[in-house]
Design a protein around this motif. Sequence first.
Motif, mmCIF file in Angstrom:
data_model
loop_
_atom_site.group_PDB
_atom_site.id
_atom_site.type_symbol
_atom_site.label_atom_id
_atom_site.label_comp_id
_atom_site.label_asym_id
_atom_site.label_seq_id
_atom_site.Cartn_x
_atom_site.Cartn_y
_atom_site.Cartn_z
ATOM 1 N N THR A 192 0.802 -1.310 0.076
ATOM 2 C CA THR A 192 0.062 -0.051 -0.062
ATOM 3 C C THR A 192 0.962 1.199 0.000
ATOM 4 O O THR A 192 0.334 2.497 -0.283
ATOM 5 C CB THR A 192 -0.899 -0.024 1.318
ATOM 6 N N ASP A 193 2.335 1.133 0.422
ATOM 7 C CA ASP A 193 2.986 2.204 0.633
ATOM 8 C C ASP A 193 3.619 2.694 -0.934
ATOM 9 O O ASP A 193 4.536 3.578 -0.966
ATOM 10 C CB ASP A 193 4.021 2.111 1.361
ATOM 11 N N LEU A 194 3.654 1.648 -1.644
ATOM 12 C CA LEU A 194 4.429 1.819 -2.960
ATOM 13 C C LEU A 194 3.628 2.485 -4.037
ATOM 14 O O LEU A 194 2.590 2.371 -4.346
ATOM 15 C CB LEU A 194 4.704 0.334 -3.692
ATOM 16 N N PRO A 195 4.446 3.440 -4.812
ATOM 17 C CA PRO A 195 3.670 4.349 -5.664
ATOM 18 C C PRO A 195 3.172 3.337 -6.725
ATOM 19 O O PRO A 195 4.007 2.372 -7.405
ATOM 20 C CB PRO A 195 4.754 5.198 -6.310
ATOM 21 N N LYS A 196 2.005 3.923 -7.333
ATOM 22 C CA LYS A 196 1.410 3.134 -8.489
ATOM 23 C C LYS A 196 0.986 3.967 -9.337
ATOM 24 O O LYS A 196 0.858 5.273 -9.412
ATOM 25 C CB LYS A 196 0.041 2.280 -7.994
ATOM 26 N N VAL A 234 7.494 -0.036 -9.400
ATOM 27 C CA VAL A 234 8.608 -1.014 -9.257
ATOM 28 C C VAL A 234 8.366 -2.243 -9.852
ATOM 29 O O VAL A 234 9.405 -3.189 -10.206
ATOM 30 C CB VAL A 234 8.986 -1.146 -7.612
ATOM 31 N N MET A 235 7.280 -2.751 -9.954
ATOM 32 C CA MET A 235 6.885 -4.111 -10.753
ATOM 33 C C MET A 235 7.224 -3.965 -12.208
ATOM 34 O O MET A 235 7.805 -4.938 -12.782
ATOM 35 C CB MET A 235 5.459 -4.404 -10.533
ATOM 36 N N LEU A 277 13.404 6.736 -7.209
ATOM 37 C CA LEU A 277 12.785 5.535 -6.450
ATOM 38 C C LEU A 277 12.748 6.119 -4.798
ATOM 39 O O LEU A 277 13.808 6.670 -4.487
ATOM 40 C CB LEU A 277 13.487 4.322 -6.732
ATOM 41 N N ASN A 278 11.826 5.826 -4.155
ATOM 42 C CA ASN A 278 11.818 6.040 -2.943
ATOM 43 C C ASN A 278 12.436 4.963 -2.150
ATOM 44 O O ASN A 278 12.844 3.657 -2.669
ATOM 45 C CB ASN A 278 10.509 6.524 -2.334
ATOM 46 N N ARG A 283 13.748 -1.100 -1.383
ATOM 47 C CA ARG A 283 13.701 -2.350 -0.639
ATOM 48 C C ARG A 283 12.918 -3.354 -1.046
ATOM 49 O O ARG A 283 13.312 -4.554 -1.016
ATOM 50 C CB ARG A 283 13.392 -1.955 0.729
ATOM 51 N N ALA A 284 11.942 -3.023 -1.906
ATOM 52 C CA ALA A 284 11.194 -3.921 -2.609
ATOM 53 C C ALA A 284 11.557 -4.846 -4.064
ATOM 54 O O ALA A 284 11.196 -5.787 -4.109
ATOM 55 C CB ALA A 284 9.486 -3.242 -3.034
ATOM 56 N N LEU A 285 12.469 -3.940 -4.710
ATOM 57 C CA LEU A 285 12.867 -4.326 -5.738
ATOM 58 C C LEU A 285 13.578 -5.900 -5.830
ATOM 59 O O LEU A 285 13.075 -6.742 -6.650
ATOM 60 C CB LEU A 285 13.882 -3.410 -6.335
#
Length: 389
Positions: A192-196, A234-235, A277-278, A283-285
Motif C-alpha cells: 500500500t506504500d509503493l507508488p502506483k 517497481v513491478m 525511487l523512494n 527495498r522491494a525491488l
Amino acid sequence: MSVYTQLTDDQFAAFCQRFGVSFARAIPITQGIKNSNWFIQTTDDVDGAHAYVFTLFEERPPEDIEKMAVILNQLDGKLPVAAPLALVELDADDNADTKKRYVIHYENKAITLVPCLAGAHPQETTPAMCHEIGAALAMLHETLQALQPAQDYGVPLYPWSEVRDREMQFMPGDEAKLMRDIWQAYSNLPLTDLPKGLCHLDMFADNTLWDLTKGQEKLTGLLDFTEVSVEHYVMDIAITINDFCTTWGDAEQGELVHFDRRKMAAFLEGYESKRALNRDEKRALPVMLAKAAVIFWLLRLNVIHYNRTEGRTGDNIMVKNPDLMKRLAAYHWAHVEKAQKTVFVLSNDKSDNQLIGIFSDITHAEQARATLSNRRDISIKEYTLDQLA
C-alpha cells in the motif's frame, strides 16, 4: 506476435481502406505469443518495404484497445511510439466524421493499423541501452500520470493467482515451493506504500526497436501497449530489468540464464535520472524481480494451456520456454534469501571496533554512516547470520 486468425487479401484490403491505406500485401509476423500481426505493404511501398503494422487482438476486448489508443496519443511526441491511425469514416452527408476512432471491430475482436517504426529488435543489450530504456520507462510513468483517473485507462490486471493454483497442481515439489515462497514474500511487502500508476508491464527487448549502429545504439520504438494497467511502478521496473539485463541462451547453449547486475545498475541509473525511487521501492525491488519472473513463468505456462485447450497449432504459433523464467525466478530468490540472512554492522575503527549499529541492508547502513560526524572512522562489515565469524 504470432498469427492465429487467418484473413484473406480481400479482407485486408477492405480493412486498410477504412484507415485510408491502399493495401498491396500482408506479411505475417511470427514473433511474440498473444495477438495476430502482419506487416502491411501499400501500393506506394517500393523494394519490398512495408509502411504499417496490422494487429488483430485475439484476447483483449475492443474497449481495452480503444483505451490503448488514448494512451499512445498521450505518449506521442515524448517517446518513440506508433499511435494508431484514425479511421476514415463518412457521415450521412459524406463528410468526414469529426470524432476520431481508431479501432475496427471484427468478430468481437479489435483491429488497429499503426505506422512502422524504424529500427530492429536487439539480439543483445549493452549497459548503455539499459540506461536508455530505464530513462524511457521513467518518462512513460511520469507522462501517463496526466491520464486520470488512471483506472479508466488501464486494463484489469490478469488473475495470475488462478493460473498459479492451476499450474502448481502439476509442478514438482521444489518448483511449487519456489513459487509459493516468492508469492508470500511479495504479499509481505508494504504494497500500500509503493507508488502506483499506469505501467507498460511487457517492456521486453522484443517490444522495443533500436538503431543498432555499434557504439551508438539509440532507442527508436516502444511497442505493444496492450497490457497497460495500474500497477506498482517497481513491478514495471522489475519486468523490464528481467529481460534487458538477462542473456538468454538458446537450445544449443543449454538455454542458460545469465543475469547481469552491472546492466541492472545502469538501468536504475537511467530510470532515476527521470524519476527517483523512494526507500520502499528500493527495498522491494529484489522481491519484485523474483515475482516478475514468476508472473512470466506463469504466462508462458498459460499460453501452453490455452493453445492446448483451444487446439491452436501451426508453424506461425510460437511458444516461449517457461523454464527460463523459472530459472530466473530461482536466481533472484536466492539473492533475496541471502539478503534475509545478512546484516551490515557499523563499527568505529579507532575505538576498538565499537559497535554503532546493525542494519538489514547496505543502503541503510551507508545512510546511517553519512549522518555521523566521524564517518571517516566508521566501517561497514557484512555478516551472515547463524554462521561463525
